[in-house]
Design an enzyme around this catalytic site. Structure first.
Site, PDB file in Angstrom:
ATOM      1  CG  HIS A 104      23.710  41.427  41.225  1.00 31.26           C
ATOM      2  ND1 HIS A 104      22.603  42.153  41.601  1.00 31.26           N
ATOM      3  CD2 HIS A 104      24.682  41.719  42.131  1.00 31.26           C
ATOM      4  CE1 HIS A 104      22.890  42.855  42.693  1.00 31.26           C
ATOM      5  NE2 HIS A 104      24.145  42.597  43.039  1.00 31.26           N
ATOM      6  CD  GLU A 105      27.822  39.808  42.319  1.00 29.29           C
ATOM      7  OE1 GLU A 105      28.413  40.874  42.593  1.00 29.29           O
ATOM      8  OE2 GLU A 105      26.853  39.381  42.974  1.00 29.29           O
ATOM      9  CB  ALA A 117      28.518  36.416  43.513  1.00 30.94           C
ATOM     10  CD  GLU A 120      29.837  45.050  49.186  1.00 29.90           C
ATOM     11  OE1 GLU A 120      29.995  44.288  48.213  1.00 29.90           O
ATOM     12  OE2 GLU A 120      28.948  45.885  49.245  1.00 29.90           O
ATOM     13  CG  ASN A 155      36.061  40.982  44.858  1.00 25.80           C
ATOM     14  OD1 ASN A 155      35.723  41.668  45.795  1.00 25.80           O
ATOM     15  ND2 ASN A 155      35.921  39.666  44.851  1.00 25.80           N
TER      16      ASN A 155
HETATM   17  N1  TRP Z   1      28.199  43.197  46.794  1.00 23.62           N
HETATM   18  C1  TRP Z   1      27.776  41.826  46.922  1.00 23.62           C
HETATM   19  C2  TRP Z   1      26.592  41.674  46.003  1.00 23.62           C
HETATM   20  O1  TRP Z   1      26.534  41.598  44.911  1.00 23.62           O
HETATM   21  C3  TRP Z   1      27.330  41.513  48.306  1.00 23.62           C
HETATM   22  C4  TRP Z   1      28.260  40.712  49.122  1.00 23.62           C
HETATM   23  C5  TRP Z   1      28.966  39.629  48.750  1.00 23.62           C
HETATM   24  C6  TRP Z   1      28.550  40.891  50.503  1.00 23.62           C
HETATM   25  N2  TRP Z   1      29.637  39.127  49.807  1.00 23.62           N
HETATM   26  C7  TRP Z   1      29.405  39.869  50.874  1.00 23.62           C
HETATM   27  C8  TRP Z   1      28.138  41.797  51.444  1.00 23.62           C
HETATM   28  C9  TRP Z   1      29.862  39.736  52.185  1.00 23.62           C
HETATM   29  C10 TRP Z   1      28.590  41.686  52.748  1.00 23.62           C
HETATM   30  C11 TRP Z   1      29.447  40.662  53.104  1.00 23.62           C
HETATM   31  O2  TRP Z   1      25.546  41.936  46.092  1.00 23.62           O
HETATM   32 ZN    ZN Z   2      25.222  43.504  44.456  1.00 29.58          ZN
END
Ligand code: TRP
Ligand code: ZN
Length: 880
Positions: free
Chosen positions: A305-306, A270, A129, A273
């Site tokens: 959260h994750e 974090a 991401e 995935n």
């Molecule tokens: N989706 C992740 C979160 O919980 C955000 C995230 C983790 C992210 N690593 C990243 C976004 C690297 C951009 C780049 O919130």
């Molecule tokens: Zn998130």
């Protein structure tokens, strides 16, 4: 300057993908420097796409192509073209499915940006991401392309005994030359940003969870050997989160296995995935002697959260990255509720609002302001912002306030049911809320598109003859980039009234008798009448901080002191104390500007005196009531920020209180000071918080008694909360043992990276003289490393974001230092570099001299050659 101005991507240009990838088989031949990726994409045209062409455009960056085939036939140079960001295949079948097979090579070791496949310590891991997958292989790297993944990893057995990917393990075996392989299959179609792999020498801590329908889920946390003793709390947090989501949202986990891997090098907190979360070690590892109470709470919050993303993000994902708040705002809201339930709703709400107001409000008032659903971006990584996350969560919270807890839950149920397996929009979320509740939220939708923090201007008038309170509220919103004029928002305003004795006053509104109510503001100005009030009530407005707005409501210090004592709304009681002190501090700042001697209003001393002598059951809450507003919150309230006056005035209040109430602070300290290391119940945590709040006041005395007390706590502490609390006040005082304590602490913890981060951050945020020299020296410390984001945040981040006095030193040395580090980071890790630039974005808020110096550094950054998109976007928008 950069060669070409980077391209802007617009929400209005969204079109559905021309092709879909139904399934992919990925084979990784892993090696730290030469990893080969073989991918087999089963594709077809998307029936939903209106586009006419017959070519196929895949995204890919920094990849070395080995071979490419279409339906088993090798393609030649004339069949396709490759540029910096894409590969275009001239012609693919339109009427049937087809297979693209690609072999390419990547170098994880050279990847210091930490997106795509990279090396952290000696383990290989991925971060996809938002757009990291394109650094692994060519693909349709967009969240509305959802694919079933089958992944085979092969690697050296000694270096990489553990090989992980998403879903379920479906096979493994040995290969020649001490190599082995493992295959994984994820039965759920997902966007590639949720893909993950991990390979390394990892220990596994395992447990299990039985879901509400009786399925048994294996839970596995993977860490390096030396961290095995710090996983218990994370594991318990995971089980708590799984249970909570069943109880609160009726949502159950779907795979048979849930894995978490902790890595040292990570750009964010974090990553969710599917079935294989990758975490910054900071949000996994905890032992009573290495982690503070706040660390424990943050770990549970991030694990939650994750985990919650499995539904709000993974099962239902985002159509495009403009919809990021759909998953992040909602999931932050969910983790806030979870932490509140696990700890104290009162304390959690105050912490969240405090962070929102000091940090998100500042963003919303800066050149970087954007709506929670942005309309344009250059680099999407720059939009993982406080606005998208924290304000996004406030917008979800307002929906819950407007619909009620039950109505909100019905809306969520419908949202998950309607959109399971889909990539959707914020609009779909609001639609589900409307449909489930039979309401209309068209005006409410403006919260998604309008940036800036609204201001409510409140006036009231009590009519004794009619026994009525008249309340008038005007709403407005300051202009933000590209949005000069704002339309009125739908704002829920919770309120209550207090009688003269401090009890709740009953009133009549719309013919109904109540003690509290949620008003619906929808117009630029609205009036409300409260009847049957025999005496003039005291207004408690915006209870629970029911909307992310600024209140403009003149109040006397007496009224604020009254609310601080009596308000039954825990948020507003705390807020009254904050506003009381804020008003007093601004009075002192004016005195400073007028060269008048400072004098602390007796009302403040009296308010804190009675607080210190009152009964309290939530001691963490009590500690918050005792804590003065942050310097950065005060800065946000000033037209031209004067960092020195803010610091001076706030210190004056703190020191005066410490002298006036020394006995109270000592007494409360001693009542709660005991050794209960390893105890993490609300009472023990509350005792530590309250005691340490007292310690912080006592340290202001700079007396030999206070020095002795503080040093004793530092030396005797068996838990990190107490040790850090003591060290932190020592570092910010003239304590004679300062140097030796810092040294001892380093010697004691040099093997624990996360504790050493605290050691760096503490020194970098000290407001004592010579801090800048210390920071420069720490940059040369053998334990400092520009390639480790946690370390960079601990030193450079803490200095530029948590040390207003020194960062904003008049001669500009702080700004110059920051720009130097940004440019160094720009090539190493653009995401971290651009985070660091944001502290210069506020330049217009300072005096002319500082403005000029800050601007100079921003210009210097923008003029630099080979600037990343990330840094370019933040620096250029800051200057605009
Ligand atoms: N989706 C992740 C979160 O919980 C955000 C995230 C983790 C992210 N690593 C990243 C976004 C690297 C951009 C780049 O919130
Ligand atoms: Zn998130």
């Amino acid at each position: 300057m950069r060669d070409a101005t980077p391209q802007t991507v617009y929400l209005k240009d969204y079109t559905p993908p021309e092709y879909l990838i139904d399934s992919v088989e990925l084979d990784f031949d892993l090696d730290a420097q030469h990893t080969q990726v073989n991918s087999r994409l089963t594709m077809r045209r998307n029936p939903e796409s209106a586009a006419a062409g017959v070519s196929l455009v895949l995204t890919g960056e920094e990849l070395e192509l080995i071979s490419i085939q279409l339906d088993g036939n090798p393609l030649t140079e004339s069949d396709f073209t490759i540029n910096l960001e894409t590969m275009t295949i001239q012609q693919v079948p339109q009427q049937r499915a087809f297979v693209i097979s690609i072999e390419n090579r990547i170098n994880p070791k050279a990847n210091t940006a930490l997106e795509g496949l990279y090396l952290s310590s000696s383990m290989l891991c991925t971060q996809c991401e938002a757009q990291g997958f394109r650094k692994i292989t060519w693909f349709l790297d967009r969240p509305d392309v959802m694919t079933r993944f089958k992944t085979t990893l092969s690697a050296d057995k000694t270096q990489y005994p553990v090989l992980l990917s998403n879903g379920n393990k479906i096979g493994h075996g040995d290969l020649a030359n001490n190599r082995h392989w493992v295959s994984w299959e994820d039965p759920f179609a997902k966007p590639c940003y949720l893909f993950a792999l991990v390979a390394g020498q990892l220990e596994c801590v395992s447990d299990s969870f039985t879901t509400m329908s009786g399925r048994e889920i294996a839970l596995e946390i993977f860490v390096e050997q030396h961290n095995v003793d710090k996983c218990a709390h994370a594991m318990q947090s995971l089980k708590n989160a799984m249970r909570w989501d069943e109880d609160s949202y009726g949502l159950e986990y779907d795979l048979d296995l849930y894995m978490i891997v902790a890595v040292d090098h990570f750009n964010m907190g974090a990553m969710e995935n599917k079935g294989l979360n990758v975490f910054n070690t900071k949000f996994v590892l905890a032992r009573p002697d290495t982690a503070t109470d706040s660390d424990y709470e943050h770990i549970e919050g991030v694990i939650g959260h994750e985990y919650f993303h499995n539904w709000s993000g993974n099962r239902v994902t985002c159509r495009d990255w403009f919809q990021l708040s759909l998953k992040e705002g909602f999931t932050v809201f969910r983790d806030q509720q979870f932490t509140g339930d696990r700890t104290s709703q009162a304390v959690k709400r105050i912490q969240d609002v405090n962070a929102l107001r000091t940090r998100q409000f500042a963003e919303d008032a800066s050149p970087l302001a954007h709506p929670i659903r942005p309309e344009a971006y250059i680099e999407i990584n720059n939009f993982y912002t406080l606005t998208v996350y924290e304000k996004g969560a406030e917008v979800v919270r307002m929906l819950q306030t407007l619909l009620g807890a039950e109505g909100f839950r019905k809306g969520c149920d419908l949202y998950f049911q309607r959109h399971d397996g889909q990539a959707v929009t914020c609009e779909d979320f609001v639609n589900a809320m409307e449909a489930a509740n039979g309401v209309e939220l068209s005006q409410f939708r403006r919260w998604y598109s309008q940036a800036g923090t609204p201001v409510l201007t409140v006036s009231q008038h009590y009519d004794a003859d009619a026994q009525q309170l008249h309340l008038t509220i005007q709403q407005s919103c300051p202009p933000t980039p590209h949005q000069p004029d704002k339309a009125p928002l739908h704002i829920p305003v919770k309120l209550g009234l207090l009688a003269a004795d401090g009890s709740p006053a009953t009133f009549v509104i719309n013919g109904q008798q109540q003690t509290d109510i949620t008003l619906n503001l929808t117009e630029a100005e609205q009036s409300f009448v409260f009847d049957e009030l025999a005496e003039k009530p005291v207004l408690s407005l915006l209870r629970g901080f029911s909307a992310p707005v600024n209140l403009n409501m003149p109040r006397s210090l007496e009224e604020l002191a009254f609310l601080f004592k009596h308000d039954s709304d825990t948020f507003n009681r705390w807020e009254a104390g904050q506003q009381l002190v804020v008003q007093v501090i601004f009075g002192l700042i004016e005195d400073l500007h007028n060269h008048l001697p400072l004098h602390l209003n007796a009302l403040v001393v009296e308010a804190f005196h009675s607080l210190l002598n009152a009964e309290a059951d939530d001691l963490s809450y009590q500690a918050l009531l005792l804590t003065l507003p942050d310097e950065s919150y005060l800065a946000g309230q000033m037209t031209v920020i004067d960092v020195d006056a803010i610091h001076h005035a706030r210190e004056f209040v703190k020191t005066t209180l410490a002298h006036a109430l020394e006995d109270d602070f000592n007494r409360v300290y001693l009542i709660h000071h005991r050794d209960e290391s390893g105890k993490f119940d609300a009472d023990a945590i509350g005792r530590r918080r309250l005691k340490n709040a007292c310690l912080s006041y006592l340290s202001q005395l700079e007396s030999s008694d206070s020095y002795t007390l503080i040093l004793a706590q530092f030396e005797q502490a068996h838990n990190m909360t107490d040790q850090m609390a003591a060290l932190s006040v020592i570092v910010n005082s003239q304590h004679p043992a300062k140097a030796s304590c810092l040294d001892k602490f380093y010697q004691q913890w040099q093997q624990e990276a996360l504790v050493i981060d605290k050691w760096f951050a503490l020194q970098a945020s000290s407001y004592m003289p010579n801090t800048f020299a210390t920071v420069q020296a720490l940059m040369q410390h053998p334990a400092f490393d520009m390639k480790t984001p946690n370390r960079v945040r601990a030193l450079i981040g803490a200095f530029s974001q948590a040390n207003p006095v020194h960062f904003h030193a008049k001669d500009g040395e702080g700004y110059r230092f920051l720009a130097d580090q940004v440019l160094a980071l720009n090539t190493l890790n653009p995401q971290i570099a651009s985070r660091m630039v944001t502290s210069l974005a506020q330049w217009r808020r300072y005096d002319k001299g500082r403005q000029k110096l800050m601007k100079q550094q921003l210009q210097r950054i923008v003029m630099t050659e080979q600037l990343s998109k990330d840094v370019y976007e933040i620096a250029s928008k800051s200057l605009a």
